[in-house]
Design an enzyme around this catalytic site. Structure first.
Site, PDB file in Angstrom:
ATOM      1  N   THR A  28       0.856  -1.148  -0.040  1.00 19.31           N
ATOM      2  CA  THR A  28      -0.058  -0.046   0.055  1.00 19.31           C
ATOM      3  C   THR A  28       0.804   1.310   0.013  1.00 19.31           C
ATOM      4  O   THR A  28       0.156   2.518  -0.340  1.00 19.31           O
ATOM      5  CB  THR A  28      -0.916  -0.073   1.166  1.00 19.31           C
ATOM      6  OG1 THR A  28      -0.068   0.046   2.331  1.00 19.31           O
ATOM      7  CG2 THR A  28      -1.811  -1.224   1.168  1.00 19.31           C
ATOM      8  N   CYS A  32       2.114   3.144   9.618  1.00 11.24           N
ATOM      9  CA  CYS A  32       1.064   3.309  10.488  1.00 11.24           C
ATOM     10  C   CYS A  32       1.755   3.293  12.044  1.00 11.24           C
ATOM     11  O   CYS A  32       3.055   2.680  12.111  1.00 11.24           O
ATOM     12  CB  CYS A  32       0.110   2.092  10.565  1.00 11.24           C
ATOM     13  SG  CYS A  32      -0.676   2.084   8.801  1.00 11.24           S
ATOM     14  N   CYS A  36      -2.798   0.637  14.685  1.00  8.95           N
ATOM     15  CA  CYS A  36      -3.792   1.089  13.438  1.00  8.95           C
ATOM     16  C   CYS A  36      -4.880  -0.096  13.518  1.00  8.95           C
ATOM     17  O   CYS A  36      -4.630  -1.239  13.451  1.00  8.95           O
ATOM     18  CB  CYS A  36      -3.051   1.209  12.316  1.00  8.95           C
ATOM     19  SG  CYS A  36      -4.145   1.612  11.048  1.00  8.95           S
ATOM     20  N   ARG A  61       3.912   6.882   2.807  1.00 11.14           N
ATOM     21  CA  ARG A  61       3.380   7.838   3.496  1.00 11.14           C
ATOM     22  C   ARG A  61       2.494   7.445   4.599  1.00 11.14           C
ATOM     23  O   ARG A  61       2.165   6.510   4.803  1.00 11.14           O
ATOM     24  CB  ARG A  61       2.316   8.344   2.215  1.00 11.14           C
ATOM     25  CG  ARG A  61       1.268   7.471   1.753  1.00 11.14           C
ATOM     26  CD  ARG A  61       0.317   8.027   0.764  1.00 11.14           C
ATOM     27  NE  ARG A  61      -0.743   7.353   0.357  1.00 11.14           N
ATOM     28  CZ  ARG A  61      -0.635   6.279  -0.407  1.00 11.14           C
ATOM     29  NH1 ARG A  61       0.585   6.000  -1.106  1.00 11.14           N
ATOM     30  NH2 ARG A  61      -1.796   5.538  -0.754  1.00 11.14           N
ATOM     31  N   CYS A  63      -0.434   6.942   7.176  1.00  5.95           N
ATOM     32  CA  CYS A  63      -1.684   6.474   7.212  1.00  5.95           C
ATOM     33  C   CYS A  63      -2.873   7.649   7.616  1.00  5.95           C
ATOM     34  O   CYS A  63      -2.623   8.108   8.707  1.00  5.95           O
ATOM     35  CB  CYS A  63      -1.735   5.411   8.176  1.00  5.95           C
ATOM     36  SG  CYS A  63      -3.700   4.639   8.293  1.00  5.95           S
ATOM     37  N   CYS A  66      -4.818   6.317  11.197  1.00  6.69           N
ATOM     38  CA  CYS A  66      -4.353   5.947  12.414  1.00  6.69           C
ATOM     39  C   CYS A  66      -3.577   7.176  12.815  1.00  6.69           C
ATOM     40  O   CYS A  66      -3.136   7.559  14.002  1.00  6.69           O
ATOM     41  CB  CYS A  66      -3.501   4.747  12.680  1.00  6.69           C
ATOM     42  SG  CYS A  66      -2.030   4.732  11.988  1.00  6.69           S
ATOM     43  N   ASP A 438      18.811   5.922  50.652  1.00  7.44           N
ATOM     44  CA  ASP A 438      19.108   4.704  50.445  1.00  7.44           C
ATOM     45  C   ASP A 438      18.237   4.067  49.522  1.00  7.44           C
ATOM     46  O   ASP A 438      16.952   3.804  49.689  1.00  7.44           O
ATOM     47  CB  ASP A 438      19.016   3.760  51.963  1.00  7.44           C
ATOM     48  CG  ASP A 438      19.449   2.492  51.645  1.00  7.44           C
ATOM     49  OD1 ASP A 438      20.096   2.075  50.950  1.00  7.44           O
ATOM     50  OD2 ASP A 438      18.936   1.480  52.516  1.00  7.44           O
TER      51      ASP A 438
END
Length: 462
Positions: A28, A32, A36, A61, A63, A66, A438
């Site tokens: 695609t 993401c 997502c 590129r 998404c 999301c 301590d």
């Protein structure tokens, strides 16, 4: 974390890893966040990246579903004290946009070539690419939340030209700046902020967030003239003035109560509004608010480690996601650690710059170190202010913490507990125990968070 573990996080849509890594889908061309909600891609189609910049550099590129650019920052960069961690904090603060790669390298004490090599080798992207990804996120934010003209947004985001701005938006979001603005919730008819009203923000965090103790601390320490906390418990608003590289700002952050969101994206956000005198300060202003409210912390890692200690386990169970607040201005934090709230109020009223346009009770900026050095030259305060003004003590996001602490200790009259407080609040070190304590080994590397649990518990008992 190996790639198979990362794929399991993607397959289960585990929001705990949002910001820790990104994944991209070869078929695609999109990258993401791990949580997502889209259909999980097949393993052989997935590539993993440490940063969004690396994914963008490989041709992917963002998404649109999301919004991987809106994730919390990686907690790793706040914890690490090496060159890569320091560089990432400086890039987040906008140093590359203001001073270039040469300025970044100079602050780190390395050559530009060495910084480029180390960042590329570990993160898959150099300082220019990392800054470009940050500019793209700032541009999207301004396009979708303000009515600023697109040309002004280009330069306010840190781009050198409108053409560079247009090309980057197309590369990262596969649309034009106008298309990105129209894609905002509400489209053309959406109500957006103006420079006068302020830019509305959602400051994301991962996991649970104990807002109450953070706002309790801010209310207790508020310095009149530069800070105020108003509203009913559970619905308070913290407001303050803030000096930034190009101007100043008035910020307002809302207390948000309740458990973290469940499901794929456990976490949430704090609503904020940032009124800037110069839009170029947006990136820096947001990052400084994130440090003040400790929004990039990894509460899962902190709570898991501290819960192994029998003394801390019930405290962690009672307040999961307790944060260790930092500061929006390291030099201011150092001075306030030394003089206390009362002393800080006196300094503000005597030396603080008066705002041209006061915002209610917020009328001044905290005085700069150079002003204090000239006005209060004697004693520890004068020594600290002079050291901050001339660079003998550096507390910026890229400062070497050990070097800064050594320089602070060398100042006359500097108390160990003040140095420890500066290291936690101004330098953002998550692993600081107060002097003389301590400290069990099981508290490392989150001693600052352990101290916060003990402090909050002690306050409730008293």
């Amino acid at each position: 974390m190996d790639e198979e573990t990362r794929y399991e996080a993607v397959r289960s849509r585990d929001g705990r890893f949002d910001g820790a890594f990104f994944f991209a889908v070869r078929t695609t061309g999109i990258y993401c966040r791990p949580s997502c909600p889209a259909v999980t891609p097949k393993r052989h189609n997935v590539r993993f990246f440490r940063t969004a910049a690396a994914a963008q550099g490989s041709g992917f590129r963002a998404c649109r579903r999301c919004r991987p650019d809106a994730v919390p920052g990686s907690a790793e960069w706040n914890a690490r004290a090496d060159v890569v961690g320091r560089a990432m904090r400086l890039i987040g603060d906008g140093v590359v946009d203001r001073e270039g790669v040469g300025g970044l390298a100079g602050r780190l004490g390395y050559s530009a070539r060495q910084v480029q090599r180390q960042l590329t080798a570990e993160l898959g992207a150099g300082p220019v690419a990392l800054a470009r990804a940050q500019r793209a996120h700032t541009a999207r934010l301004l396009l979708q939340t303000t009515e600023l003209p697109i040309t002004e947004i280009a330069f306010a985001s840190g781009f050198a030209s409108v053409r560079q701005f247009n090309d980057t938006v197309r590369d990262v979001y596969a649309t034009t700046p106008s298309g990105l603005r129209e894609a905002a919730p509400g489209g053309r008819g959406a109500r957006r902020g103006s420079p006068a009203a302020g830019i509305p923000l959602r400051l994301a965090h991962r996991g649970p967030y104990q807002a109450g103790p953070v706002f309790d601390l801010l209310e207790r320490e508020a310095v009149p003239g530069i800070e105020e906390v108003a509203g009913a418990l559970g619905a308070r608003t913290y407001r303050r003035t803030l000096r930034l590289p190009y101007g100043h700002a008035v910020v307002a952050v809302e207390e948000r109560t309740g458990a973290a969101n469940g499901g794929a994206r456990p976490g949430g956000w704090l609503d904020a509004r940032l009124r800037l005198t110069d839009p170029r300060d947006l990136t820096t202003g947001v990052q400084r608010l994130r440090r003040l409210f400790d929004l990039d912390a990894d509460p899962y890692a902190v709570d898991e480690r501290l819960a192994e200690d029998a003394r801390l386990a019930p405290l962690v169970a009672a307040r999961p996601g307790l944060r260790s607040p930092g500061t929006a201005d390291p030099a201011e934090a150092a001075v306030r650690a030394l003089v206390g709230t009362g002393g800080a109020e006196w300094l503000v009223q005597r030396y603080g710059k008066v705002l041209d346009a006061p915002a209610g009770s917020l009328t001044r900026l905290f005085p700069e170190p150079a002003v204090l050095a000239g006005a209060e030259p004697e004693g520890t305060l004068g020594a600290l202010a002079t050291a901050l003004a001339d660079g003998a003590v550096r507390l910026d996001p890229g400062a070497d913490r050990d070097d800064a602490v050594a320089a602070l200790r060398a100042l006359p009259g500097m108390r160990p507990e003040v140095v420890a407080e500066i290291r936690v609040r101004a330098l953002g070190d998550p692993d600081v125990a107060g002097p003389g304590r301590d400290v069990p080994e099981g508290w490392r590397p989150w001693r600052s968070y352990a101290a916060r649990h003990l402090l909050v518990e002690g306050e409730l008992r008293n």
